[in-house]
Design a protein around this motif. Structure first.
Motif, PDB file in Angstrom:
ATOM      1  N   GLU A  66      -3.768  -0.751   3.174  1.00  0.00           N
ATOM      2  CA  GLU A  66      -3.455  -1.830   4.099  1.00  0.00           C
ATOM      3  C   GLU A  66      -3.809  -1.441   5.539  1.00  0.00           C
ATOM      4  O   GLU A  66      -4.345  -2.241   6.306  1.00  0.00           O
ATOM      5  CB  GLU A  66      -1.980  -2.193   3.984  1.00  0.00           C
ATOM      6  CG  GLU A  66      -1.642  -2.868   2.660  1.00  0.00           C
ATOM      7  CD  GLU A  66      -0.145  -3.007   2.440  1.00  0.00           C
ATOM      8  OE1 GLU A  66       0.265  -3.841   1.615  1.00  0.00           O
ATOM      9  OE2 GLU A  66       0.629  -2.255   3.094  1.00  0.00           O
TER      10      GLU A  66
ATOM     11  N   ARG B 127       1.321 -11.883   4.637  1.00  0.00           N
ATOM     12  CA  ARG B 127       2.558 -11.196   4.235  1.00  0.00           C
ATOM     13  C   ARG B 127       3.251 -10.550   5.430  1.00  0.00           C
ATOM     14  O   ARG B 127       4.483 -10.422   5.461  1.00  0.00           O
ATOM     15  CB  ARG B 127       2.234 -10.137   3.186  1.00  0.00           C
ATOM     16  CG  ARG B 127       3.471  -9.404   2.660  1.00  0.00           C
ATOM     17  CD  ARG B 127       3.126  -8.492   1.500  1.00  0.00           C
ATOM     18  NE  ARG B 127       2.194  -7.444   1.879  1.00  0.00           N
ATOM     19  CZ  ARG B 127       2.571  -6.324   2.514  1.00  0.00           C
ATOM     20  NH1 ARG B 127       3.835  -6.152   2.859  1.00  0.00           N
ATOM     21  NH2 ARG B 127       1.677  -5.413   2.806  1.00  0.00           N
TER      22      ARG B 127
ATOM     23  N   LEU C  88       3.189   0.544   5.978  1.00  0.00           N
ATOM     24  CA  LEU C  88       1.969   0.043   5.352  1.00  0.00           C
ATOM     25  C   LEU C  88       1.377   1.114   4.440  1.00  0.00           C
ATOM     26  O   LEU C  88       1.481   2.308   4.718  1.00  0.00           O
ATOM     27  CB  LEU C  88       0.929  -0.324   6.415  1.00  0.00           C
ATOM     28  CG  LEU C  88       1.290  -1.461   7.380  1.00  0.00           C
ATOM     29  CD1 LEU C  88       0.191  -1.592   8.430  1.00  0.00           C
ATOM     30  CD2 LEU C  88       1.468  -2.772   6.635  1.00  0.00           C
TER      31      LEU C  88
ATOM     32  N   LEU D 278      -2.819  -9.963   3.236  1.00  0.00           N
ATOM     33  CA  LEU D 278      -2.042  -8.954   3.957  1.00  0.00           C
ATOM     34  C   LEU D 278      -1.513  -9.517   5.268  1.00  0.00           C
ATOM     35  O   LEU D 278      -0.325  -9.355   5.592  1.00  0.00           O
ATOM     36  CB  LEU D 278      -2.923  -7.728   4.228  1.00  0.00           C
ATOM     37  CG  LEU D 278      -2.341  -6.670   5.170  1.00  0.00           C
ATOM     38  CD1 LEU D 278      -1.074  -6.069   4.594  1.00  0.00           C
ATOM     39  CD2 LEU D 278      -3.382  -5.583   5.466  1.00  0.00           C
TER      40      LEU D 278
END
Length: 593
Positions: free
Chosen positions: A495, A477, A491, A474
């Motif tokens: 997340e 990214r 999000l 995460l």
């Protein structure tokens, strides 16, 4: 499962309750705007005051005297007065806003402060309070705008009648006074019944919401019929309250008949005698009729009907806001339902919220958590959620908290974190970090979000924890630690929870409370997170929503009926039929999925 219900009768405060005190205190802070509003209202009284006088003069001195031009001139003067009234109404609106908008702002601030002081508060309740704030603003604005018109009209009509035809005053004042007394006598029972309708509707909505939220528990414990009966009873109570209010409101028609219609009938009945004995002229009789039909009767109907309904709603809304958002005392200790203060946190117990600030100095690596005779209720008249709870969590222990919906799991989490204090008993705990179900992520860099509670964390330490909790993919990214989060709403819930979990892990708190903080993660990610937190220094308390969380814990605290049983998973299965049912439900749901 505790079925919906558990009612307590509330004392009706009527128009002397805390709600009106709240309103009048705020109106007192806008005294300047109120005075200017009243001054412009005086200008608006000009047409009602002059209407009967000008009609009488136009008839007696103009049309009946054979001077139509004079009659038209008097009527034109009344038209000028109407123009003055229109200008005064327009000029008064800014001062009306100067009264109402600060009231709305003060009520919103009160609701926000109350919600922040009660982290375990139901979000639906906060939403209802916000709606009630807007209702209070609209009702206050409408009442001020309408009441000043009604009050001005009534006062002007009575003054005009006194100046024009004092002989008819007894025929008007006697029934009008009787109507006023009846209206005042009806207000208190109507407020009581209106409040009963609001409370019954709120109870029904809350019971239905809790039932829907706890449907799995209902099915697991086989209490569906009991819950259905309780909900049906709540619906019957709501319907009965509405019918009672309707019966009381029907009596307002009598107020209109006495105050608005009876004076007209009395004057009409006495008119032949008054004209024959020259107590009135024809023009004066028409002027009296103008006051009664155009001013008095509409004002009474507005007061008894529209204003009466708005006044009832405002009384109930203000009392609800004042009661639910009651401010605590300066010491921070809340007063219990029995009037005593809860002992609260032991000296030296410091709280750190997951969205709060870190302590100034690192806490000791371990500490015992002790709850002794803990009692907590969400309001002074509410049934306690926790009542006489005793438990001790050993230093460094991993404890899972389970129980049916509504048994106080989130309340216990807030108590452990020090965000609320008990109404009785004590909670002794080391500095705590509480991570609720709804994770908070703010606009800014990824690193700022991750190290918010530990701003001195090194890049190596941050990378270690990110990898440990499975958040590496995460973070990568999102552009790495220096990536920017422009809109946290993009999000997913899972997340956001991962980011908040890393933040909480890095905090120096020696007690971590996860209140369903992994509910949006899959089972494998949840296991990885919980095992990482269990290996972290200090004590871990997890509000469990899966059987796997209870299986991983050292011990399990089962909450039910305000108290708890703390034991190992295997022992609880022997000691508690309720726990066996919950485990059976969890296992059955896992197989079904």
């Amino acid at each position: 499962v505790q079925a919906p219900g558990g009612r307590r009768r509330r004392r009706v405060s009527g128009f002397g309750g805390p709600g009106w005190g709240l309103l009048f205190r705020q109106l007192g802070s806008t005294r300047g705007a109120l005075v200017r509003l009243l001054l412009w209202s005086g200008a608006e009284a000009l047409p009602p005051l002059l209407s009967g006088l000008f009609v009488s003069a136009a008839v007696d001195q103009g049309f009946l005297a054979g001077r139509p031009t004079v009659g038209v001139a008097w009527l034109a003067g009344f038209g000028v007065a109407m123009g003055v009234r229109a200008y005064a109404a327009r000029a008064g609106f800014p001062y009306l806003a100067g009264v109402v908008e600060p009231l709305r702002d003060a009520l919103v601030e009160r609701v926000v402060r109350s919600a922040l002081a009660r982290p375990s508060a139901d979000p639906a309740e906060v939403a209802r309070l916000t709606e009630q704030v807007e209702s209070a603003r609209q009702l206050t604005a409408t009442l001020l705008r309408t009441l000043r018109g009604v009050g001005v009209t009534l006062a002007a009509a009575l003054i005009g009648l006194t100046l024009l035809a004092p002989a008819v005053l007894p025929l008007v004042l006697l029934p009008l006074s009787a109507a006023g007394v009846l209206f005042v006598r009806l207000l208190r029972p109507m407020v009581s019944r209106r409040r009963a309708v609001v409370l019954a509707e709120e109870r029904l909505a809350a019971d239905a919401g809790r039932t829907l939220h706890g449907m799995r528990d209902v099915q697991a414990t086989g209490t569906g019929e009991e819950v259905a009966r309780a909900l049906a009873e709540a619906a019957r109570e709501s319907a009965a309250a509405s019918r009672a209010l309707g019966r009381a409101s029907a009596l307002r028609a009598l107020v209109v008949a006495l105050g608005g219609r009876l004076p007209v009938l009395a004057v009409l009945a006495a008119a032949p005698w008054l004209l024959a004995h020259e107590a009135l002229t024809v023009g004066e009789l028409l002027g009296v009729a103008t006051y009664l039909l155009q001013q008095l009767d509409p004002a009474v109907r507005t007061l008894a009907g529209t204003v009466g309904g708005w006044l009832l709603n405002l009384a109930v809304v203000l009392d609800r806001l004042a009661a639910v958002t009651a401010e605590g005392d300066p010491s921070g200790a809340r007063t219990g339902a029995d009037g005593r203060r809860g002992a609260g946190w032991a000296p030296g117990a410091q709280a750190v919220g997951a969205e709060g600030t870190a302590p100034e100095a690192p806490p000791p690596p371990a500490g015992e958590v002790r709850l002794h005779g803990v009692r907590y209720a969400h309001g002074f008249t509410a049934a306690p959620v926790l009542d006489g709870l005793d438990a001790v969590f050993r230093p460094g222990e991993h404890v899972a908290v389970v129980g049916p919906s509504g048994t106080g799991k989130s309340t216990l989490a807030a108590l452990l974190a020090g965000l609320v204090v008990p109404t009785a008993g004590t909670v002794t705990a080391p500095p705590a970090a509480l991570l609720p179900q709804e994770a908070y992520v703010f606009p800014g860099s990824v690193r700022e979000n991750l190290v918010w509670l530990a701003p001195g964390s090194s890049d190596a330490r941050l990378a270690e924890v990110v990898e440990l909790l499975g958040a590496g993919e995460l973070v990568e990214r999102l552009g790495g630690p220096h990536g920017m989060l422009g809109d946290p709403g993009e999000l997913s819930a899972g997340e956001s929870q991962l980011i908040a979990l890393v933040r909480t892990y890095l905090s120096p708190a020696s007690l971590v409370v996860l209140d369903e903080a992994t509910c949006h993660l899959d089972a494998a990610a949840e296991e990885r997170v919980e095992r990482a937190f269990a290996a972290r220094h200090g004590t871990l308390v997890v509000i469990a929503h899966r059987i796997s969380s209870a299986l991983r814990a050292d011990r399990v605290l089962l909450l039910d009926g305000g108290r708890g049983v703390l034991a190992r998973h295997g022992d609880l299965q022997v000691l508690s039929p309720l726990y066996r049912e919950l485990v059976g439900h969890w296992l059955g749901a896992g197989l079904a999925s």
